[in-house]
Design a protein around this motif. Structure first.
Motif, PDB file in Angstrom:
ATOM      1  N   GLU A 245      30.268 164.576  30.878  1.00 11.15           N
ATOM      2  CA  GLU A 245      30.123 165.268  32.164  1.00 11.15           C
ATOM      3  C   GLU A 245      29.669 166.020  33.126  1.00 11.15           C
ATOM      4  OE1 GLU A 245      34.728 165.093  32.483  1.00 11.15           O
ATOM      5  OE2 GLU A 245      34.979 162.587  31.661  1.00 11.15           O
ATOM      6  N   SER A 246      29.785 167.562  32.491  1.00  3.88           N
ATOM      7  CA  SER A 246      29.386 168.315  33.388  1.00  3.88           C
ATOM      8  C   SER A 246      27.914 168.417  33.769  1.00  3.88           C
ATOM      9  CB  SER A 246      30.127 169.509  32.275  1.00  3.88           C
ATOM     10  OG  SER A 246      28.814 169.919  31.578  1.00  3.88           O
ATOM     11  N   ILE A 247      27.437 167.850  32.159  1.00  3.90           N
ATOM     12  CA  ILE A 247      25.810 167.363  31.959  1.00  3.90           C
ATOM     13  C   ILE A 247      25.069 166.085  32.553  1.00  3.90           C
ATOM     14  CG2 ILE A 247      25.819 169.378  30.014  1.00  3.90           C
ATOM     15  CD1 ILE A 247      24.373 166.973  27.834  1.00  3.90           C
ATOM     16  N   GLN A 248      25.746 166.052  32.775  1.00  3.21           N
ATOM     17  CA  GLN A 248      25.827 164.452  33.723  1.00  3.21           C
ATOM     18  C   GLN A 248      24.659 164.444  34.408  1.00  3.21           C
ATOM     19  OE1 GLN A 248      28.503 161.035  34.674  1.00  3.21           O
ATOM     20  NE2 GLN A 248      27.126 159.631  35.816  1.00  3.21           N
ATOM     21  N   PRO A 249      24.686 165.288  35.741  1.00  6.32           N
ATOM     22  CA  PRO A 249      23.857 165.672  37.053  1.00  6.32           C
ATOM     23  C   PRO A 249      22.691 165.898  36.881  1.00  6.32           C
ATOM     24  CG  PRO A 249      26.052 166.229  37.042  1.00  6.32           C
ATOM     25  CD  PRO A 249      25.784 166.206  36.315  1.00  6.32           C
ATOM     26  N   LEU A 250      22.670 166.935  35.364  1.00  8.37           N
ATOM     27  CA  LEU A 250      20.982 167.061  35.191  1.00  8.37           C
ATOM     28  C   LEU A 250      20.434 165.970  33.940  1.00  8.37           C
ATOM     29  CD1 LEU A 250      19.550 169.078  33.277  1.00  8.37           C
ATOM     30  CD2 LEU A 250      21.012 170.107  31.409  1.00  8.37           C
ATOM     31  N   LEU A 251      20.955 165.085  33.237  1.00 11.44           N
ATOM     32  CA  LEU A 251      20.159 164.072  32.620  1.00 11.44           C
ATOM     33  C   LEU A 251      19.721 162.825  33.834  1.00 11.44           C
ATOM     34  CD1 LEU A 251      23.297 162.447  29.651  1.00 11.44           C
ATOM     35  CD2 LEU A 251      20.449 164.152  29.777  1.00 11.44           C
ATOM     36  N   VAL A 252      20.494 162.760  34.601  1.00 11.97           N
ATOM     37  CA  VAL A 252      19.912 161.605  35.596  1.00 11.97           C
ATOM     38  C   VAL A 252      18.770 162.539  36.221  1.00 11.97           C
ATOM     39  CG1 VAL A 252      20.634 161.201  37.943  1.00 11.97           C
ATOM     40  CG2 VAL A 252      22.139 161.229  35.997  1.00 11.97           C
ATOM     41  N   GLU A 253      18.944 163.769  36.824  1.00 14.37           N
ATOM     42  CA  GLU A 253      17.641 164.283  37.318  1.00 14.37           C
ATOM     43  C   GLU A 253      16.462 164.388  35.796  1.00 14.37           C
ATOM     44  OE1 GLU A 253      15.943 168.919  38.806  1.00 14.37           O
ATOM     45  OE2 GLU A 253      17.892 168.724  38.275  1.00 14.37           O
ATOM     46  N   GLU A 254      16.667 164.544  34.868  1.00 13.68           N
ATOM     47  CA  GLU A 254      15.726 165.147  33.946  1.00 13.68           C
ATOM     48  C   GLU A 254      14.399 163.514  34.225  1.00 13.68           C
ATOM     49  OE1 GLU A 254      16.223 167.001  30.427  1.00 13.68           O
ATOM     50  OE2 GLU A 254      17.128 168.262  30.909  1.00 13.68           O
ATOM     51  N   PHE A 255      15.922 162.552  33.188  1.00 10.30           N
ATOM     52  CA  PHE A 255      15.350 160.674  33.474  1.00 10.30           C
ATOM     53  C   PHE A 255      14.595 160.736  35.246  1.00 10.30           C
ATOM     54  CE2 PHE A 255      16.016 156.608  34.086  1.00 10.30           C
ATOM     55  CZ  PHE A 255      16.373 156.133  32.810  1.00 10.30           C
ATOM     56  N   SER A 256      14.727 160.737  36.129  1.00  9.98           N
ATOM     57  CA  SER A 256      13.943 160.125  37.203  1.00  9.98           C
ATOM     58  C   SER A 256      13.402 161.122  37.237  1.00  9.98           C
ATOM     59  CB  SER A 256      14.930 160.325  38.300  1.00  9.98           C
ATOM     60  OG  SER A 256      16.831 159.718  38.146  1.00  9.98           O
ATOM     61  N   TYR A 257      12.733 162.656  36.838  1.00  9.11           N
ATOM     62  CA  TYR A 257      11.935 162.728  36.938  1.00  9.11           C
ATOM     63  C   TYR A 257      10.664 162.507  35.977  1.00  9.11           C
ATOM     64  CZ  TYR A 257       8.166 167.035  36.648  1.00  9.11           C
ATOM     65  OH  TYR A 257       7.458 168.063  37.021  1.00  9.11           O
ATOM     66  N   TRP A 258      10.851 162.446  34.568  1.00 11.09           N
ATOM     67  CA  TRP A 258       9.887 161.817  33.761  1.00 11.09           C
ATOM     68  C   TRP A 258       9.252 160.291  34.570  1.00 11.09           C
ATOM     69  CZ3 TRP A 258       9.045 157.664  30.752  1.00 11.09           C
ATOM     70  CH2 TRP A 258       8.264 157.667  29.632  1.00 11.09           C
ATOM     71  N   MET A 259      10.716 159.450  34.578  1.00 10.55           N
ATOM     72  CA  MET A 259      10.165 158.111  35.260  1.00 10.55           C
ATOM     73  C   MET A 259       8.920 158.037  36.070  1.00 10.55           C
ATOM     74  SD  MET A 259      11.950 155.856  33.267  1.00 10.55           S
ATOM     75  CE  MET A 259      12.590 154.593  34.132  1.00 10.55           C
ATOM     76  N   ARG A 260       9.369 159.306  37.159  1.00 10.28           N
ATOM     77  CA  ARG A 260       8.409 159.160  38.327  1.00 10.28           C
ATOM     78  C   ARG A 260       7.041 160.042  37.425  1.00 10.28           C
ATOM     79  NH1 ARG A 260      13.605 161.884  40.256  1.00 10.28           N
ATOM     80  NH2 ARG A 260      14.238 159.684  42.432  1.00 10.28           N
ATOM     81  N   GLN A 261       6.821 160.611  37.008  1.00  8.29           N
ATOM     82  CA  GLN A 261       5.684 161.087  35.948  1.00  8.29           C
ATOM     83  C   GLN A 261       5.717 160.121  35.696  1.00  8.29           C
ATOM     84  OE1 GLN A 261       5.806 164.082  38.640  1.00  8.29           O
ATOM     85  NE2 GLN A 261       4.360 164.890  37.005  1.00  8.29           N
ATOM     86  N   ARG A 262       5.557 159.387  34.997  1.00  7.33           N
ATOM     87  CA  ARG A 262       5.266 158.218  34.497  1.00  7.33           C
ATOM     88  C   ARG A 262       4.374 156.935  35.019  1.00  7.33           C
ATOM     89  NH1 ARG A 262       2.410 155.593  32.917  1.00  7.33           N
ATOM     90  NH2 ARG A 262       1.580 153.971  31.051  1.00  7.33           N
ATOM     91  N   GLU A 263       4.933 156.882  36.283  1.00  7.89           N
ATOM     92  CA  GLU A 263       4.537 155.866  37.060  1.00  7.89           C
ATOM     93  C   GLU A 263       3.325 156.697  37.968  1.00  7.89           C
ATOM     94  OE1 GLU A 263       6.798 155.391  41.051  1.00  7.89           O
ATOM     95  OE2 GLU A 263       6.130 152.690  40.670  1.00  7.89           O
ATOM     96  N   GLN A 264       3.585 158.111  38.376  1.00  4.58           N
ATOM     97  CA  GLN A 264       2.393 158.916  38.708  1.00  4.58           C
ATOM     98  C   GLN A 264       1.127 158.818  38.093  1.00  4.58           C
ATOM     99  OE1 GLN A 264       2.599 159.969  41.763  1.00  4.58           O
ATOM    100  NE2 GLN A 264       0.446 160.873  41.994  1.00  4.58           N
TER     101      GLN A 264
END
Length: 452
Positions: A245-264
């Motif tokens: 539960e504590s690392i969920q925000p970190l997972l969300v942030e890393e996941f979103s960053y990778w997806m955005r970078q891939r689209e970029q």
């Protein structure tokens, strides 16, 4: 190869460099509103698969009246005028006094055809007559291009004046000319010099073939982007549920960053396909909603809930007969479709669901927190819509344009419904497979018709 060479000449700040950049599909040509940006003749080679030609970007006329006076002093017979121009450019004193005119006239004496550029939004004046007369002295085939930089107010008067000196007069705005307009101008070039006609016809055919290859390459980029974004997930091993539960925000942030970078990265690849290297690439500067995960904006790029629900009916397991009926007599995503109610309901009630964190026990103890992949049924359409939207703008962007790209929205649903019905159905079925992390054979062929 009998290579055609065109010298783009005229008064300063009339769009000569913009015309060179657009026709050469080369955004490295310096373009500026400031007069005198081009200070020396610059040769730009245009290479195609089986042919090519050259454009010479020249400085503007600075003192045409004095140059014409010099020429008149050194020649009185019409058959000696081209020789007088050659004497002028080779004269050391003239090279010092008239460097711009010498640089401008040199490629003409060497055999280049003339593309004389004027601004159709500014009035014609007698000061231009000296320029046109000097060009006539060279004896080279010529064409006049009226560039309506701000408006068309003086286009008619320019047309009348130019017709006195040039057999061919065309209106051409390099900032707005689309691909077809550029081809039309190249076809007109072929009439300037008969020995260049075959070469320039081959250039046009090569450009048409290359344009289609650019579209196919764009479809491949989109297909790979869809596959990557629809299957991506991120995981971390933890000791217990509290840590998960504590690392969920970190997972969300890393996941979103990778997806955005891939689209970029796919956007950068798309700019490269169309040889745009001087355009801002970031989503923020493209005047688009920058966040791929802003679900409130998803219905702008993908489908709305009603459309998604109808797609769910079409692609649902119980909707075979209903889908056949829809293809035969109804527009996709517009009306109620009998059957497939399970698919209809799951698409409707799952339309706002993005992704959840899964916690899995490990055989040797501990847990693994997994975030992704996205299971929202609209997500493939959002990715497609954003890419198609950008492709439409980038593929039609002139290379003379610089800086931030102004983007207008498109209606993805309208794009889809313009396809053949069998293609629509195949596309929807492919999106349903992608969101379930299943492979789609020949995905780039399915999405190619969207990249018009």
């Amino acid at each position: 190869m009998n290579r055609a060479v065109f010298a783009v000449v005229g008064h300063p700040n009339k769009g000569k460099s913009s015309i060179v950049s657009t026709l050469a599909r080369n955004d490295s040509v310096k373009v500026s509103q400031r007069s005198g940006t081009t200070t020396a003749a610059d040769v730009v080679r245009v290479e195609t698969a089986h042919s090519g030609y050259e454009l010479v970007d020249t400085p503007g006329f600075q003192r045409p009246n004095k140059v014409l006076a010099w020429l008149n002093q050194h020649s009185v017979q019409a058959d000696q005028r081209a020789k007088a121009v050659e004497t002028f450019i080779n004269d050391v004193e003239c090279q010092k006094r008239f460097p711009d005119e010498v640089a401008l006239l040199t490629p003409l004496i060497k055999g280049a055809a003339i593309l004389y550029v004027v601004d159709g939004s500014r009035p014609f004046g007698v000061e231009y007559e000296a320029e046109m007369e000097i060009l006539r002295w060279t004896g080279q085939p010529s064409m006049a291009l009226i560039n309506p930089i701000e408006n068309h107010e003086y286009v008619d008067s320019w047309s009348d004046a130019l017709a006195q000196y040039f057999k061919t007069v065309r209106i051409f705005n390099p900032m707005k000319a689309d691909f077809e307009r550029q081809l039309e101008l190249l076809q007109a070039f072929a009439h300037l010099k008969p020995e260049w006609a075959k070469t320039l016809r081959q250039v046009n055919q090569d450009l048409i073939n290359f344009r289609e290859q650019q579209r196919k390459n764009s479809a491949i980029i989109l297909a790979r982007l869809l596959e990557d974004l629809c299957v991506y997930q991120i995981s971390r091993k933890v000791l217990n549920k509290k840590q998960a539960e504590s690392i969920q925000p970190l997972l969300v942030e890393e996941f979103s960053y990778w997806m955005r970078q891939r689209e970029q990265r796919s956007i950068e690849e798309l700019f490269a396909v169309y040889a745009h290297y001087q355009t801002e690439l970031t989503m923020e500067n493209l005047n688009m909603p920058p966040d791929l995960f802003d679900c409130d904006q998803w219905y702008m790029w993908g489908l709305n809930k009603k459309q998604l629900a109808t797609v769910g009916a079409i692609t649902g397991a119980a909707a075979g007969a209903a889908a056949d009926m829809a293809v035969a007599g109804h527009s996709f995503m517009l009306g109620a479709i009998g059957g497939g109610l399970l698919g209809f309901g799951s698409a409707w009630f799952g339309a706002d669901k993005l992704v959840t964190v899964k916690l899995q026990g490990l055989p040797l103890g501990g847990f693994e927190a997994v975030y992704g992949p996205i299971n929202n049924k609209n997500f493939p359409y959002v990715v497609i819509g954003r890419f198609v939207h950008l492709h439409q703008q980038i593929s039609q962007r002139n290379h003379a344009q610089r800086g931030v790209m102004q983007v207008t929205t498109i209606d993805l649903q309208q794009q889809i419904t313009s396809l053949e019905r069998s293609t629509q159905k195949a596309l929807h079925q492919s999106c349903a497979r992608l969101i379930k992390q299943k492979t789609v054979d020949d995905l780039e062929t399915l999405i190619l018709p969207l990249l018009k």
